[in-house]
Design a protein around this motif. Structure first.
Motif, short mmCIF file in Angstrom:
data_model
loop_
_atom_site.label_atom_id
_atom_site.label_comp_id
_atom_site.label_asym_id
_atom_site.label_seq_id
_atom_site.Cartn_x
_atom_site.Cartn_y
_atom_site.Cartn_z
N GLN A 3 1.16 2.76 0.18
CA GLN A 3 -0.06 2.02 0.47
C GLN A 3 0.05 0.63 -0.09
N ALA A 23 -1.33 -4.89 -4.09
CA ALA A 23 -1.12 -3.73 -4.95
C ALA A 23 -0.41 -2.64 -4.15
N SER A 25 1.51 1.19 -3.91
CA SER A 25 1.51 2.52 -4.51
C SER A 25 2.20 3.51 -3.58
N GLY A 26 2.52 4.66 -4.11
CA GLY A 26 3.07 5.73 -3.29
C GLY A 26 4.53 6.03 -3.50
N ARG A 27 5.24 5.14 -4.19
CA ARG A 27 6.65 5.40 -4.46
C ARG A 27 7.16 4.35 -5.45
N THR A 28 8.43 4.52 -5.81
CA THR A 28 9.10 3.52 -6.64
C THR A 28 9.70 2.47 -5.71
N LYS A 76 2.85 -3.42 -12.93
CA LYS A 76 1.63 -3.20 -12.16
C LYS A 76 1.89 -2.86 -10.71
N ASN A 77 3.18 -2.84 -10.32
CA ASN A 77 3.52 -2.61 -8.90
C ASN A 77 2.72 -3.53 -7.99
N THR A 78 2.65 -4.78 -8.37
CA THR A 78 1.85 -5.75 -7.64
C THR A 78 2.69 -6.99 -7.32
#
Length: 122
Positions: A3, A23, A25-28, A76-78
């Motif tokens: 996402q 932002a 998300s959902g995996r590396t 922050k995966n951002t």
């Protein structure tokens, strides 16, 4: 499921600045490349900037070089797009996108955010 959620768009006067965030998300994403695209009314979607998540290498379209800066925060995966010296021709819907692989110039991305409007008034 990957996402991507953008934020930070808005209305700004020419010469102003905005910072977009994406932002993820959902995996590396260590083996991914992420990018910012934009699409203006009546125009094709174009890749504005891309960043390789693993080492932070970047690329920029000629139209934004020297004005836009792409970056990412691993913790922050951002991903961010700092846009300075904005021009009316930068007006578009901006999308963040992600793809597996390390190529910075490939334009086929698998995952897309919903888009955020950037409007630059003259």
């Amino acid at each position: 499921q990957v996402q991507l959620v953008e934020s930070g768009g808005g209305l700004v006067q020419a010469g102003g600045s905005l910072r977009l965030s994406c932002a993820a998300s959902g995996r590396t994403f260590s083996s991914y490349t992420m990018g910012w695209f934009r699409q203006a009314p009546g125009k094709e979607r174009e890749l504005v900037a891309a960043i390789r998540w693993s080492d932070g290498s970047t690329m920029y379209a000629d139209s934004v070089t020297g004005r836009f800066t792409i970056s990412r925060d691993n913790a922050k995966n951002t991903m961010y797009l700092q846009m300075n010296s904005l021009k009316p021709e930068d007006t578009a819907v901006y999308y963040c996108a992600a793809r597996a692989g390390s190529s910075l110039v490939a334009s086929l991305y698998r995952y897309w955010g919903q888009g955020t409007q950037v409007t630059v008034s003259s």
